[in-house]
Design an enzyme around this catalytic site. Structure first.
Site, PDB file in Angstrom:
ATOM      1  N   ASN A 156     -13.716 -37.511 -17.453  1.00 26.21           N
ATOM      2  CA  ASN A 156     -12.869 -36.352 -17.951  1.00 26.21           C
ATOM      3  C   ASN A 156     -13.161 -35.365 -16.979  1.00 26.21           C
ATOM      4  O   ASN A 156     -12.139 -34.366 -16.874  1.00 26.21           O
ATOM      5  CB  ASN A 156     -13.382 -36.093 -19.406  1.00 26.21           C
ATOM      6  N   GLU A 252     -26.305 -36.025 -20.681  1.00 27.47           N
ATOM      7  CA  GLU A 252     -25.487 -35.171 -21.494  1.00 27.47           C
ATOM      8  C   GLU A 252     -24.454 -36.261 -22.362  1.00 27.47           C
ATOM      9  O   GLU A 252     -23.803 -37.041 -21.520  1.00 27.47           O
ATOM     10  CB  GLU A 252     -24.820 -34.025 -20.633  1.00 27.47           C
ATOM     11  N   CYS A 286     -16.586 -32.723 -23.902  1.00 24.75           N
ATOM     12  CA  CYS A 286     -17.803 -33.057 -24.668  1.00 24.75           C
ATOM     13  C   CYS A 286     -17.882 -31.621 -25.340  1.00 24.75           C
ATOM     14  O   CYS A 286     -18.770 -31.681 -26.520  1.00 24.75           O
ATOM     15  CB  CYS A 286     -19.049 -33.125 -23.696  1.00 24.75           C
TER      16      CYS A 286
END
Length: 480
Positions: A156, A252, A286
């Site tokens: 992304n 993450e 995210c």
């Protein structure tokens, strides 16, 4: 933009190499083949690690001024080839050209920030005589690089998230092996090109383009790899943690980010920020806004404005400056999002706008009254869908916001400082944005979460702390 199909080599310890087997790279907008990259094997991983052992020594011995120059020169190279980097991001991934331009700008900032932080890797003196046994001793600690870092990056943010691992690794004197997302390897290879042109010594950096199922386990379990830096999904992160062994982990792992909007909020600012936060990068973010809790007195007006603005979002050609949102990374992901939405509707949720799919495109979608046991209410949607909830008061909003297994970032819109500080204290997240959506971030802040959102912190300064260890030095001045 017309793209000529051309096979790209991978960057193995300072050399550009091809392999017989390749991985095709497609534009998710129309499924067109835009490039191919080598399908790395376990032998390639072993070679990269073997070379990185020498590379780690070279990197550690680089003087700070040399690290700073290399990082700055890499940033300048990207700046000089700005359009190429932006067009590559917009071709291989989901981002529009406007979003890609923003990512390239952030990548340049990340590398320059890494250069600056290289000069600030410091220790401090230790008063050994705080202990009776320490009399006659003086000393200090300093931070040293841990060695070889394996970095696994997502699709992304195919350039800047790689820079967030490579920049701090080089700044702190480590070697790093990057395995970019299979869907978006081209941007990571362009980053390697920038470092090669900047004069980074060979063997310090590798960008290996391979399938995770083939090379992933070896990369994360090899004993010479002293740290794994992973950005991706929770399930994959848990598998890596179980397999990696005794080494540092920085992860993450996504979120299901909440935003609270109280009745005293600036409603126009709240709508603008949360619509953008929900649908930028087709929701594949995210930090993206997934749940919004609106205080009861403001709910109807907020819903009306939010739905109206979401309905005006322009979906289409990623290369057009008029486009607000492109496709998801592939049709399979769009189908998954569609299934989650349909499940919620079947269980009583109300569809306010969107809910339509065409290939990999999925319209910005707004749901209300989503039952708390639906998958879309609990898990990370990673798509352009947002859930609106009415909350009687701040306490209810905080309680519901915390009822998910994630805790990356949150936002709250209010003019009341006491309400803001209550949210700061009670929301279980790694960051809270006041009068901003959960989607706000700068590259110099500590970035990470709690619960299922991961371990450790990124952000250049904080990543450097993760990528170094303290070493204590003591001088006994009065030996007999």
């Amino acid at each position: 933009m017309e793209t000529t199909m051309q096979s790209k080599p991978m960057f193995l310890a300072g050399r550009w190499v091809q392999r017989e087997e390749s991985i095709e790279v497609f534009d998710p907008q129309d499924g067109s083949l835009i490039s191919s990259v080598p399908a790395a094997t376990e032998d390639d991983v072993l070679l990269a690690i073997e070379e990185a052992e020498e590379g780690a020594k070279r990197s550690a011995s680089l003087p700070v001024h040399a690290r700073m120059r290399i990082l700055n020169d890499a940033a300048c190279y990207i700046e000089d080839h700005f359009d190429l980097y932006a067009e590559t991001i917009a071709s291989e991934g989901s981002k529009t050209i406007k979003e890609a331009v923003s990512e390239v700008m952030r990548c340049i900032q990340t590398l320059r920030l890494s250069s600056e932080e290289a000069r600030r890797i410091q220790g401090e003196t230790i008063p050994f005589d705080q202990s009776e046994t320490g009399e006659g001793r003086v000393g200090y600690y300093y931070r040293f690089p841990i060695g070889i870092i394996a970095a696994i990056t997502p699709f992304n943010d195919p350039l800047n998230l790689v820079a967030h691992k490579v920049g701090p690794a080089i700044a702190s004197g480590n070697a790093i092996i990057v395995k970019p997302a299979t869907a978006t390897p081209l941007s990571a290879l362009l980053l390697a090109e920038a470092f090669e042109q900047a004069g980074l010594p060979p063997k310090i950096l590798s960008v290996i383009t391979g399938r995770g199922g083939v090379i992933g386990d070896l990369l994360v379990t090899h004993p010479a790899v002293r740290m794994v830096s992973f950005t991706g999904g929770l399930e994959t992160g848990e598998r890596i943690a179980r397999k990696a062994g005794l080494k540092k982990l920085s992860m993450e792992l996504g979120s299901n980010s909440p935003v609270i909007v109280l009745k005293d909020a600036d409603i126009a600012a709240a709508v603008d920020a949360t619509v953008s936060g929900a649908f930028c990068a087709a929701g594949q973010n995210c930090l993206g806004v997934q749940r919004i809790y609106i205080e009861k007195d403001l709910y109807e007006e907020f819903q009306m404005r939010f739905v109206e603005k979401a309905g005006r979002y322009v979906i289409g050609d990623k290369q057009s400056l008029a486009t607000d949102m492109g496709p998801l990374i592939n049709e399979r992901e769009a189908e998954r999002v569609q299934q989650w939405v349909e499940e919620a509707i079947e269980n009583g949720a109300e569809l306010l706008t969107g809910g339509e799919r065409s290939g990999a495109f999925y319209k910005p979608t707004v749901l209300s009254n989503v039952p708390s046991n639906c998958k879309i209410a609990i898990q990370e949607i990673f798509g352009p869908v947002v859930l609106l909830y009415e909350a009687a008061h701040l306490e209810e909003a905080i309680d519901k916001a915390n009822q998910v297994p994630y805790g990356l970032q949150a936002g709250i819109f209010t003019r009341n400082i006491e309400s803001a500080f209550k949210a700061i204290q009670e929301l279980h997240v790694g960051g809270i944005m006041i009068n901003d959506s959960s989607d706000y971030r700068i590259d110099g802040m500590p970035f990470g979460g709690v619960k299922g959102s991961g371990l450790g912190r990124e952000g250049v300064k904080f990543a450097i702390q993760e990528m170094t260890e303290p070493k204590v030095v003591s001088f006994n001045l009065f030996q007999r």
